[in-house]
Enzyme design. Structure first.
Site, PDB file in Angstrom:
ATOM      1  N   LYS A 183      29.007  28.240  39.785  1.00 22.64           N
ATOM      2  CA  LYS A 183      29.057  28.439  41.248  1.00 22.64           C
ATOM      3  C   LYS A 183      28.434  30.060  41.550  1.00 22.64           C
ATOM      4  O   LYS A 183      29.240  31.015  40.830  1.00 22.64           O
ATOM      5  CB  LYS A 183      30.583  28.410  41.657  1.00 22.64           C
ATOM      6  N   GLU A 257      34.526  38.808  32.383  1.00 24.43           N
ATOM      7  CA  GLU A 257      33.898  40.173  32.653  1.00 24.43           C
ATOM      8  C   GLU A 257      34.476  40.893  33.895  1.00 24.43           C
ATOM      9  O   GLU A 257      34.033  40.309  35.029  1.00 24.43           O
ATOM     10  CB  GLU A 257      32.295  40.227  32.536  1.00 24.43           C
ATOM     11  N   CYS A 291      30.127  46.901  38.121  1.00 31.25           N
ATOM     12  CA  CYS A 291      31.569  46.875  37.404  1.00 31.25           C
ATOM     13  C   CYS A 291      31.656  47.924  36.357  1.00 31.25           C
ATOM     14  O   CYS A 291      32.688  48.652  36.381  1.00 31.25           O
ATOM     15  CB  CYS A 291      31.964  45.610  36.667  1.00 31.25           C
ATOM     16  N   GLU A 388      39.182  50.316  41.656  1.00 32.43           N
ATOM     17  CA  GLU A 388      37.782  50.216  41.549  1.00 32.43           C
ATOM     18  C   GLU A 388      37.356  50.130  42.861  1.00 32.43           C
ATOM     19  O   GLU A 388      37.837  49.317  43.864  1.00 32.43           O
ATOM     20  CB  GLU A 388      37.475  48.945  41.093  1.00 32.43           C
TER      21      GLU A 388
END
Lengths: 479, 302
Positions: A183, A257, A291, A388
């Protein structure tokens, strides 16, 4: 410092042919989904690019059945050498159609054409080329004499490197003999759908790769499907934890991840000009939608003022704007939701007492944009030092001793990446030893390669992608 | 004169290199495996019944010991692990007796299990300075960089030791976790805890630094949830959840997901947990699961 004026140098859109709507790619064919549709937009202009089907649980089930049949009847019976040849074909097709993929990626994602052209697409092809060669050599990978695939793998990927993350997922899965249901992210489905065409051109057997577009519920249907043997996910730590909970108590494999808050450590003997370039690469590459971004700059106190001054001078020359312009350094923020998040965290930074600076560049009227921004005077408890942001926002902290630098760098639940800038070799090695991070860049930042394992410690996830280590995530019992 | 009255041992916890009783003040009765069904169980000892607080104290001790243990040279860790085998060898008779009565097996079978347990320590002692060579490698990246991937310990590992195999199984879950530089908090077999206590006495006299291995005797169903949710635990070995009443390993895994702990699931298929066959040579996945891989990029230049 004067900013040079450049004439616009737009890459032509003529190379891409975007359909008005797309179905799902299941068992080698385009089918309509059973759910609703949604629109994918160009974040640089808010122009609607196409209607996309939102796959529901029944669509996911069809895709899993196709993948299971392809696994048991075709892919698991094929020699590794032949699997490898399909992957080599795909790598070549990606290279042949590289410009088309690059333009389409920039349109759908908002990232500059110079990055899609020079980083995303070449690296995606390289991932297929690297893994192609593994397909008939798995017994030599040090993961047991006769390592076995899981079977059907469910893969959910993010919007920040759409085609590259697809290649990180599909290439190792296919090389190790698995079939996949993937996806793509809801805001960036177009290159995954074009990749389906590449699979057709490569004559990949139907059902080996299935692409099901959709949003969160589509992803959840993949994670929860009982006939999926392994889940691979790249995205936020919050969703990663939900997936880990969902598969708890099952025998499904998993690699995750997840997020990061990378520390980029600058010692007082660092070569300043190179370091400033590295800081820029660390946090403003891909609009900071990375990231492993070096989002926390840790500078030794004695040079903090000079580094900040030179960094600001350099940022004043960054060109923010049209992603298809070949001179553009920083493109559009991927979505309004992401822009809102960056805006909100930056406001929290100001409210908590950090000093905000941005490069003051003009921004286009339409689309989602955020100026390259630097916060100084940041302390470890500030939200902009802990959370983040996933945008072009750098938090600057200072330290006095190497021990303090390491303590601050490791003071986060994440552990994905870190940078070290110093002229002293032994200090690089000592610092690298101390850092709890899966990828450490010494006197460089944001380098990627298919042979080099990528992934994080602690709450940055499970497992590695790329290299010999990445194979382990797709072979039963080997990690 | 009659036969000498023997001096019996007090079985205690092992935390931070010391032997405390449970802070809860609780103990529980340990019995020999019944010779036949329906026979009255023979009392062996009172074991300390570890509590949530004991487990937390053990995590603190394990965390404190971890940087020093990981920072020791691999050669040194290998020698220390080998020393454990040496000390165990000197206690063969005691281990064999505890395994025999606890597991209800013949003396020769018990003796064989002790031999295998000692040999397993030796096997892992030899791994300490090889695992980085087997699990790490240089990466030929397409650019002017020296790029190296090396394994590192994940940190503190909580281990549910097997319920059935009270010594060989115990050794087979502790040694792989600590060989690579992790420190461990171990919940022993509930019904067969005596070999675990004797092993802790071997560890204490084998130059294993205090806190590297911490052993809690008691009920995994009571203690494990606190370890699974503990924010300062990095790995969780659920092997010993097989055969524990009132303990669903899937719930522990779900709880550990909140901090993304590295997980070793129990043997078996589906939700059913089974104890593995400890006699076969272990896969290295018991070591590699509790390792993180660190990849460092160094530019090359003149």
């Amino acid at each position: 410092m004067p900013t040079f004026e450049y004439a616009p140098a737009p890459e032509s859109r003529a190379v891409v042919d975007i359909a008005s709507s797309y179905g799902l790619f299941i068992n080698g064919e385009w089918v309509d989904g059973h759910g609703t549709t949604f629109k994918t937009v160009n974040p640089a202009s808010e122009e609607v690019l196409a209607d996309i089907h939102e796959g529901d649980a029944s669509d996911v089930d069809l895709a899993v059945k196709a993948a299971r049949t392809a696994y048991s009847r075709v892919w698991s019976r094929m020699s590794g050498a032949d699997r490898g040849k399909y992957l080599f074909r795909i790598a070549r097709l990606l290279q042949e159609r590289a410009r088309e993929f690059a333009v389409l990626e920039s349109l759908d994602n908002g990232k500059p054409i110079k990055e899609t052209r020079d980083v995303d697409i070449p690296l995606a092809a390289a991932h297929f080329f690297y893994h192609a060669g593994w397909a008939d050599k798995l017994g030599h990978a040090g993961l047991g004499p006769d390592p076995q695939p899981y079977g059907v793998v469910g893969q959910v990927i993010p919007w920040n490197f759409p085609l590259l993350m697809l290649s990180w997922k599909i290439a190792p899965a296919l090389a190790t003999g698995n079939t996949v249901v993937l996806k793509p992210a809801e805001t960036t489905p177009l290159t995954a759908l074009l990749f389906a065409e590449v699979c057709q051109q490569a004559d990949l057997p139907p059902g080996v790769v299935n692409i099901v577009t959709g949003a969160r519920e589509t992803g959840q249907a993949i994670v929860d499907h009982p006939d999926i043997d392994k889940i691979a996910f790249t995205g936020s730590t919050g969703v990663g934890k939900m997936i880990a909970r969902s598969i708890a108590g099952t025998r499904k494999g998993v690699t995750l991840e997840l997020g990061g808050k990378g520390a980029n450590i600058v010692f007082d003997d660092a070569p300043i000009d190179q370091t400033v370039e590295g800081i820029v690469r660390g946090i403003f590459f891909n609009q900071g939608h990375v990231c492993c971004a070096g989002s926390r700059l840790l500078v030794q106190e004695s040079i903090a003022e000079e580094v900040t001054r030179r960094l600001q001078r350099r940022l004043a020359t960054l060109r923010v704007g049209d992603p298809l312009d070949k001179n553009t350094d920083v493109g559009a923020i991927n979505s309004r939701a992401q822009l809102d998040k960056i805006t909100q965290l930056s406001e929290a930074g100001e409210a908590e007492g950090a000093q905000r600076w941005d490069n003051g560049c003009p921004l286009p009227d339409k689309g989602f944009w955020f100026r390259p921004t630097v916060f100084s005077g940041v302390t470890q408890t500030h939200r902009i030092a802990q959370e983040e942001i996933f945008g072009p926002v750098l938090s600057v902290l200072t330290f006095r001793t190497p021990q303090e630098a390491v303590a601050k760098a490791n003071n986060t639940p994440y552990g994905l990446s870190a940078g070290i800038w110093t002229d002293k070799g032994s200090r690089i090695l000592w610092t690298a030893d101390q850092l709890k991070a899966g990828v450490v860049w010494a006197n460089t930042f944001n380098q990627f390669d298919p042979t080099s394992p990528f992934g994080g410690y602690k709450e940055s996830g499970y497992g590695r992608e790329g290299g010999r280590h990445g194979l382990a995530g797709y072979l039963k019992g080997s990690n | 004169m009659g036969a000498r009255l023997d001096v019996r041992k007090t079985y205690k916890l092992y935390i931070g290199g010391t032997f405390p009783r449970s802070e809860s003040g609780r103990s529980y009765e340990v019995f020999a495996a019944p010779a036949r069904a329906g026979a009255t169980p023979r009392f062996l000892a009172n074991a300390a019944q570890g509590s949530r607080k004991d487990a937390r104290d053990a995590v603190v001790a394990a965390r404190a010991a971890q940087p020093g243990w990981a920072g020791a040279t691999a050669y040194n860790r290998g020698q220390v692990l080998y020393r454990v085998a040496e000390v165990m060898e000197g206690r063969r008779a005691q281990f064999a007796e505890e395994v025999r009565v606890g597991e209800g097996i013949s003396p020769s079978r018990a003796d064989s299990l002790v031999s295998q347990a000692i040999d397993r320590w030796v096997w892992y002692a030899g791994w300490t300075d090889k695992i980085a060579q087997v699990a790490g490698n240089p990466n030929p990246v397409a650019g002017p960089f020296f790029n190296l991937s090396v394994p590192e310990p994940c940190g503190v590992v909580a281990i549910l030791a097997p319920q059935e195999s009270s010594l060989l199984g115990l050794v087979s879950v502790i040694a792989p976790a600590i060989a690579t530089g992790n420190t461990a908090v171990v919940v022993s077999s509930k019904d067969r805890p005596l070999p675990a206590v004797t092993l802790s006495e071997c560890l204490a006299t084998s130059d294993v630094p205090g806190g590297v291995v911490n052993i809690i005797t008691g009920d995994a169903a009571e203690i494990a949830p606190w370890l699974a949710s503990h924010r300062d635990v990095n790995g969780l070995d659920l092997t010993g959840s097989a055969g524990v009443e009132g303990l669903a390993w899937g719930e522990l895994e779900a709880s550990a997901a909140e901090t993304l702990k590295l997980i070793v699931r129990p043997g078996g298929a589906g939700a059913r947990a089974e104890e593995p066959d400890w006699a076969i040579e272990p896969a290295i996945s018991r070591m590699t699961t509790f390792l993180e891989t660190k990849t460092v990029w160094h530019p090359k230049g003149r």
